[in-house]
Design a protein around this motif. Structure first.
Motif, mmCIF file in Angstrom:
data_model
loop_
_atom_site.group_PDB
_atom_site.id
_atom_site.type_symbol
_atom_site.label_atom_id
_atom_site.label_comp_id
_atom_site.label_asym_id
_atom_site.label_seq_id
_atom_site.Cartn_x
_atom_site.Cartn_y
_atom_site.Cartn_z
ATOM 1 N N PRO A 263 0.808 -1.221 0.000
ATOM 2 C CA PRO A 263 0.000 0.000 0.000
ATOM 3 C C PRO A 263 0.842 1.272 0.000
ATOM 4 C CG PRO A 263 -0.760 -1.542 1.684
ATOM 5 C CD PRO A 263 0.543 -2.054 1.206
ATOM 6 N N LEU A 264 1.954 1.241 0.713
ATOM 7 C CA LEU A 264 2.796 2.436 0.796
ATOM 8 C C LEU A 264 3.520 2.684 -0.526
ATOM 9 C CD1 LEU A 264 3.791 4.767 2.426
ATOM 10 C CD2 LEU A 264 5.444 3.254 3.567
ATOM 11 N N ILE A 265 4.004 1.624 -1.180
ATOM 12 C CA ILE A 265 4.642 1.792 -2.481
ATOM 13 C C ILE A 265 3.641 2.334 -3.496
ATOM 14 C CG2 ILE A 265 5.747 0.590 -4.406
ATOM 15 C CD1 ILE A 265 7.539 0.880 -1.969
ATOM 16 N N GLU A 266 2.420 1.825 -3.449
ATOM 17 C CA GLU A 266 1.381 2.318 -4.359
ATOM 18 C C GLU A 266 1.093 3.795 -4.094
ATOM 19 O OE1 GLU A 266 -3.222 1.267 -5.740
ATOM 20 O OE2 GLU A 266 -2.233 0.096 -4.158
ATOM 21 N N GLU A 267 1.058 4.181 -2.830
ATOM 22 C CA GLU A 267 0.820 5.589 -2.490
ATOM 23 C C GLU A 267 1.945 6.470 -3.021
ATOM 24 O OE1 GLU A 267 0.819 8.551 1.415
ATOM 25 O OE2 GLU A 267 0.531 6.391 1.723
ATOM 26 N N ILE A 268 3.181 6.039 -2.820
ATOM 27 C CA ILE A 268 4.339 6.826 -3.269
ATOM 28 C C ILE A 268 4.314 6.999 -4.779
ATOM 29 C CG2 ILE A 268 6.856 6.720 -3.550
ATOM 30 C CD1 ILE A 268 6.907 5.462 -0.700
ATOM 31 N N ASN A 269 4.069 5.921 -5.501
ATOM 32 C CA ASN A 269 4.034 6.016 -6.962
ATOM 33 C C ASN A 269 2.886 6.898 -7.432
ATOM 34 O OD1 ASN A 269 6.324 4.426 -7.300
ATOM 35 N ND2 ASN A 269 5.158 2.525 -7.478
ATOM 36 N N GLY A 270 1.794 6.919 -6.688
ATOM 37 C CA GLY A 270 0.699 7.827 -7.006
ATOM 38 C C GLY A 270 1.104 9.285 -6.832
ATOM 39 N N HIS A 271 1.844 9.568 -5.764
ATOM 40 C CA HIS A 271 2.334 10.939 -5.553
ATOM 41 C C HIS A 271 3.301 11.350 -6.656
ATOM 42 C CE1 HIS A 271 0.275 11.105 -1.832
ATOM 43 N NE2 HIS A 271 1.143 10.425 -1.103
ATOM 44 N N LYS A 272 4.110 10.419 -7.134
ATOM 45 C CA LYS A 272 5.038 10.718 -8.216
ATOM 46 C C LYS A 272 4.282 11.049 -9.503
ATOM 47 C CE LYS A 272 8.999 7.976 -6.590
ATOM 48 N NZ LYS A 272 10.128 8.841 -6.960
ATOM 49 N N LEU A 273 3.227 10.297 -9.782
ATOM 50 C CA LEU A 273 2.416 10.584 -10.955
ATOM 51 C C LEU A 273 1.739 11.948 -10.845
ATOM 52 C CD1 LEU A 273 0.713 7.134 -11.684
ATOM 53 C CD2 LEU A 273 2.351 8.344 -13.142
ATOM 54 N N ALA A 274 1.282 12.285 -9.653
ATOM 55 C CA ALA A 274 0.636 13.582 -9.445
ATOM 56 C C ALA A 274 1.634 14.721 -9.639
ATOM 57 C CB ALA A 274 0.028 13.638 -8.042
ATOM 58 N N PHE A 275 2.863 14.526 -9.173
ATOM 59 C CA PHE A 275 3.915 15.532 -9.367
ATOM 60 C C PHE A 275 4.172 15.728 -10.859
ATOM 61 C CE2 PHE A 275 8.210 17.034 -9.891
ATOM 62 C CZ PHE A 275 8.431 17.908 -8.845
ATOM 63 N N LYS A 276 4.283 14.622 -11.584
ATOM 64 C CA LYS A 276 4.540 14.706 -13.025
ATOM 65 C C LYS A 276 3.399 15.404 -13.746
ATOM 66 C CE LYS A 276 5.896 11.864 -16.982
ATOM 67 N NZ LYS A 276 6.249 10.496 -17.448
ATOM 68 N N ALA A 277 2.169 15.127 -13.333
ATOM 69 C CA ALA A 277 1.011 15.757 -13.973
ATOM 70 C C ALA A 277 1.041 17.274 -13.787
ATOM 71 C CB ALA A 277 -0.278 15.177 -13.398
ATOM 72 N N LEU A 278 1.424 17.738 -12.603
ATOM 73 C CA LEU A 278 1.520 19.179 -12.354
ATOM 74 C C LEU A 278 2.570 19.825 -13.251
ATOM 75 C CD1 LEU A 278 1.288 19.281 -8.447
ATOM 76 C CD2 LEU A 278 -0.434 20.096 -10.072
ATOM 77 N N VAL A 279 3.682 19.129 -13.450
ATOM 78 C CA VAL A 279 4.737 19.661 -14.322
ATOM 79 C C VAL A 279 4.250 19.721 -15.764
ATOM 80 C CG1 VAL A 279 7.068 19.274 -15.229
ATOM 81 C CG2 VAL A 279 6.583 18.859 -12.800
ATOM 82 N N GLN A 280 3.585 18.652 -16.223
ATOM 83 C CA GLN A 280 3.126 18.601 -17.609
ATOM 84 C C GLN A 280 2.101 19.692 -17.910
ATOM 85 O OE1 GLN A 280 4.642 16.548 -19.811
ATOM 86 N NE2 GLN A 280 5.899 15.964 -18.061
ATOM 87 N N GLU A 281 1.328 20.074 -16.904
ATOM 88 C CA GLU A 281 0.311 21.104 -17.104
ATOM 89 C C GLU A 281 0.914 22.487 -17.345
ATOM 90 O OE1 GLU A 281 -2.125 20.980 -13.651
ATOM 91 O OE2 GLU A 281 -3.020 19.034 -14.127
ATOM 92 N N ALA A 282 2.215 22.642 -17.074
ATOM 93 C CA ALA A 282 2.848 23.958 -17.213
ATOM 94 C C ALA A 282 2.940 24.392 -18.670
ATOM 95 C CB ALA A 282 4.238 23.938 -16.580
ATOM 96 N N GLY A 283 2.907 23.448 -19.612
ATOM 97 C CA GLY A 283 2.967 23.812 -21.025
ATOM 98 C C GLY A 283 4.187 23.252 -21.716
ATOM 99 N N GLY A 284 4.937 24.130 -22.408
ATOM 100 C CA GLY A 284 6.100 23.717 -23.190
ATOM 101 C C GLY A 284 7.327 23.462 -22.333
ATOM 102 N N ARG A 285 8.416 23.124 -23.023
ATOM 103 C CA ARG A 285 9.662 22.788 -22.327
ATOM 104 C C ARG A 285 10.155 23.922 -21.437
ATOM 105 N NH1 ARG A 285 14.733 21.506 -26.074
ATOM 106 N NH2 ARG A 285 14.330 23.700 -26.575
#
Length: 297
Positions: free
Chosen positions: A107-129
């Motif tokens: 459960p903890l590994i799944e939670e951590i990987n979920g937080h990593k995906l959420a972090f990546k999603a926030l970065v991707q929403e910023a737009g271009g490189r």
């Protein structure tokens, strides 16, 4: 997080991730692995990230030292002084825990990987490189996003063997003449930091001219060397398909009561492959900066 600015949201997401990683560190220290082994790799000095890799000397840590290095690697997201931020830090290895540990770890590994995906999603929403770069380094100076993105791997089951090796293949993309022309037009907008705008535009004009002179049905390929990196080959006893291959960027967590046979990571290049390292790419180089080659049919 909807009421946060993008910068505040990213900082908050990093705090959430770091909290979960700290809880994982405490749990792993309490569980005490049945075996632990990691292979420290040398850091890449600033300015040498694009140099051809001729050799990599691999270290070795066991037991408590391996566990300590693993916990540090899981929480390591920042650039190191004097080291390139374009070459991520890797720590191949594995830690084995009893099967019963999976109920606490999964459960903890799944939670951590979920937080990593959420972090990546926030970065991707910023737009271009450029926008992504400004967001990350404005919110979290020195953070290497790829190290944040890396998911942790937890495996359960009976492994027959676990073998570490090196991968240094090449990626190949086949393109039409028109696709290359579109790529060149897009590249006009991204002038390298040390280049003059006018000189860059003239260079791209020449490249466009060279491509337009080629036959419409020309066979073009971009062939880039994949950065040398460690891999893990797994052979399972209790499932199909039995074979599995994973990147070995971070130590693998394995919950199993059976000790698998292990092939340790050796220095690069392996002796059996040294004779092949001068292999030629083939084809006629058209645009070297793009690794673009023309092939004869």
């Amino acid at each position: 997080m909807d009421t946060f600015t993008p910068t505040a949201a990213l900082r908050q997401q990093m705090l959430v991730l770091e909290d979960a990683l700290a809880r994982l560190a405490r749990l792993l220290a309490q569980l005490e692995p049945l075996e632990a082994h990691v292979y420290p790799l040398p850091a890449v000095p600033l300015g040498e990230e694009h140099d051809p890799i001729e050799a990599i000397d691999v270290g070795s840590l066991d037991g408590e030292a391996a566990l300590t290095a693993t916990l540090a690697a899981y929480q390591d997201h920042s650039a190191r002084p004097g080291c390139s931020t374009k070459a991520t830090h890797r720590l191949p290895g594995w830690l084995r825990f009893p099967v019963a540990s999976a109920d606490q770890l999964a459960p903890l590994i799944e939670e951590i990987n979920g937080h990593k995906l959420a972090f990546k999603a926030l970065v991707q929403e910023a737009g271009g490189r450029d926008e992504k770069f400004e967001l990350v380094h404005g919110a979290l100076p020195g953070v290497i996003t790829l190290q944040v993105y890396r998911k942790l791997t937890l495996l359960q089951g009976e492994l027959h063997s676990l073998g570490f090796t090196w991968a240094d293949k090449q990626s190949i993309s086949r393109l039409t003449r028109e696709q290359v022309l579109e790529m060149l037009e897009r590249s006009r907008r991204y002038v390298p930091a040390l280049s003059d705008n006018e000189e860059w535009s003239k260079m791209v004009d020449q490249e466009v001219y060279d491509i337009r002179r080629l036959p419409a049905d020309v066979e073009l390929r971009i062939r880039r060397p994949v950065k040398t990196h460690p891999m893990i080959n797994l052979l399972w006893q209790d499932r199909e398909p039995r074979k599995q291959q994973l990147k070995a960027s971070l130590p693998l967590l394995l919950c199993s009561d059976t000790q698998p046979s292990v092939t340790h990571l050796g220095h690069y290049p392996p002796k059996l492959r040294q004779a092949r390292r001068d292999r030629k790419i083939g084809g006629e180089a058209i645009i070297e900066r793009l690794h673009l080659y023309r092939y004869q049919g």
